[in-house]
Design an enzyme around this catalytic site. Structure first.
Site, PDB file in Angstrom:
ATOM      1  N   SER A 125      -5.900  -7.861   2.059  1.00 41.78           N
ATOM      2  CA  SER A 125      -6.580  -7.117   3.552  1.00 41.78           C
ATOM      3  C   SER A 125      -7.980  -8.444   3.277  1.00 41.78           C
ATOM      4  CB  SER A 125      -7.180  -6.217   2.521  1.00 41.78           C
ATOM      5  OG  SER A 125      -8.130  -5.752   3.305  1.00 41.78           O
ATOM      6  N   TYR A 150     -10.154  -0.767  -4.829  1.00 42.85           N
ATOM      7  CA  TYR A 150      -8.886  -1.090  -4.197  1.00 42.85           C
ATOM      8  C   TYR A 150      -9.063  -2.495  -3.687  1.00 42.85           C
ATOM      9  CZ  TYR A 150      -7.556  -2.389   0.285  1.00 42.85           C
ATOM     10  OH  TYR A 150      -5.899  -1.994   1.254  1.00 42.85           O
ATOM     11  N   LYS A 154      -6.243  -6.123  -4.414  1.00 43.03           N
ATOM     12  CA  LYS A 154      -5.604  -7.360  -3.328  1.00 43.03           C
ATOM     13  C   LYS A 154      -5.721  -8.104  -4.148  1.00 43.03           C
ATOM     14  CE  LYS A 154      -4.082  -3.877  -0.827  1.00 43.03           C
ATOM     15  NZ  LYS A 154      -2.629  -3.387  -1.140  1.00 43.03           N
ATOM     16  N   TYR A 178      -4.973  -8.651   6.027  1.00 42.89           N
ATOM     17  CA  TYR A 178      -5.137  -8.158   8.088  1.00 42.89           C
ATOM     18  C   TYR A 178      -6.439  -7.599   7.480  1.00 42.89           C
ATOM     19  CZ  TYR A 178       0.024  -5.766   5.859  1.00 42.89           C
ATOM     20  OH  TYR A 178       0.699  -5.832   5.617  1.00 42.89           O
ATOM     21  N   GLY A 298     -20.362   0.321   0.085  1.00 43.57           N
ATOM     22  CA  GLY A 298     -19.364  -0.548   0.185  1.00 43.57           C
ATOM     23  C   GLY A 298     -18.976  -1.254   1.030  1.00 43.57           C
TER      24      GLY A 298
END
Ligand code: NAD
Ligand code: UD1
Length: 340
Positions: A125, A150, A154, A178, A298
């Site tokens: 990501s 999260y 990644k 992405y 965030g």
């Protein structure tokens, strides 16, 4: 080529399965439906005319992953989508995120390699770039200073893959970063299906427009951007799906320059939240009820991609316009409403 698609019932995984089948590849999915529904495979069949086997198991469990490769000993490549992806939830429950996302990646690499798998394409990501200063971001932009657990899963997932490849000369991998995948299959029969209240902007817009939600909250109007709302790089999910086919074709070539490569997947165009709302209204003719709210914890201010490397090396270029992204997301939302 038999491809294991983890998270095949999910949003990007299901669209990718359609593209893989379209290219004559054999697919098996592994998804435990923690964020998806089994009907996705009926939708894939309605579009492609092909049935896909899904193994309903938790990839973060060692035994389950071992059994998966015993049952499918002929898998040659893995596309690894399966992960939890709600940024805010990951701040509340970091261990759930580290356990699910990292253990799944480790188990797949371990048992996959034992079973003779040669390649893994990893769903990463743009979040790995944190809050970047220079735009657009290319793959050499520094990684880190990430806003959420999260995002760290990644970054760590990429590192685990890189290290595994370093120690296994017969293994190669690609990490696809992405930007913001949106939209739905052009047929209107497949799309994003968030379980519960959507976290992401476009499903929240379509659910508001159809009347499932009273009002969209625009998180923050005081950013240092032209209209005060954050800027992202929205890219059609079918374009993202096609990039996975290109990645698999590239990774099999013996002249792949490096055995671990990273690619940004975006359009290169930054759009603000208000511009997205406007694009939705223009594409659909539906007026959206929205109001401004405080910033969401965030969120970064601005991020959009330099995706030149994917264009040059993977021969990938996004084809779908912003209008099509919005119109297809709306067509899918209407399809869902007609089924209720
Ligand atoms: P999704 O939630 O729709 O799909 C993920 C699927 O994986 C779900 O169907 C879920 O049930 C399954 N899954 C999760 N953990 C599992 C486990 N332990 N065992 C078996 N199945 C499991 O998400 P998506 O939007 O399709 O995202 C796919 C991937 O792309 C994720 O890795 C995500 O982090 C990444 N990504 C998504 C976005 C985005 O905005 N959608 C952006 C960047 C990266
Ligand atoms: C984030 C991550 C992305 C991750 C994805 C998964 C970054 C830069 N991106 O995307 O890597 O994979 O989550 O979920 O961290 N918004 C509203 N109202 C809403 C929802 C969203 O105003 O109800 C705004 C957000 O503040 C943001 C924009 O819309 O500015 C896009 O938000 P969203 O769709 O959630 O994606 P990101 O947060 O960019």
């Amino acid at each position: 080529m038999k491809v294991l698609v983890t998270g095949g019932a999910g949003y990007i995984g299901s669209h990718t399965i359609c593209e893989l089948l379209d290219h004559g590849m054999e697919v098996v999915s592994a998804d435990n439906f923690q964020n998806a529904v089994p009907e996705t495979f009926e939708r894939i069949e309605a579009i492609t005319g092909q049935k896909v086997v899904n193994e309903n198991l938790d990839l973060s469990e060692v035994k389950a992953c071992q059994i998966l490769f015993e049952q499918h000993p002929d898998i040659t490549a893995i596309i690894h989508f399966a992960a939890r992806k709600a940024v805010g939830e990951s701040v509340e429950k970091p261990l759930v995120y580290y356990r699910n996302n990292l253990n799944s990646t480790i188990n797949l690499l371990h048992f996959g390699t034992l079973a003779g798998v040669k390649h893994l394409v990893f769903s990463s990501s743009c979040t790995v770039y944190g809050n970047p200063g220079n735009q657009p971001v290319d793959e050499d932009s520094p990684v880190g200073n990430i806003e959420s657990p999260y995002g760290y899963t990644k970054m760590m997932g990429e590192q685990i893959l890189r290290d595994h490849i370093h120690s296994h000369p017969s293994f190669s991998g690609i990490s696809l970063r992405y930007f913001n995948p949106v939209g739905a299959h052009p047929s209107g029969k497949l799309g994003e299906l968030p379980l519960g209240k959507p976290n992401n902007l476009v499903p929240f817009i379509t659910e508001t427009a159809i009347g499932l939600r009273p009002c969209l909250e625009v998180f923050g109007a005081d950013y240092d951007t032209p209209d005060g709302t954050p800027i992202r790089d929205y890219v059609h999910v079918v374009d993202i799906a096609k990039a996975h086919v290109q990645a698999l074709l590239h990774i099999q070539q013996s002249d792949q320059r490096e055995r671990f490569e990273v690619f940004n997947l975006g359009t290169g165009k930054g759009m603000s939240v208000l511009e997205i709302i406007q694009a939705f209204e223009q594409a659909t003719g539906v007026a959206l009820n929205y109001r401004f709210s405080p910033r969401r914890a965030g969120d970064v201010e601005t991020i959009y991609a330099n995706a030149d490397k994917a264009a040059q090396v993977l021969k990938w270029q996004p084809e779908y316009s912003l209008e099509t992204m919005m119109a297809s997301a709306w067509k899918w939302q209407q399809h869902l409403a007609n089924q209720r």
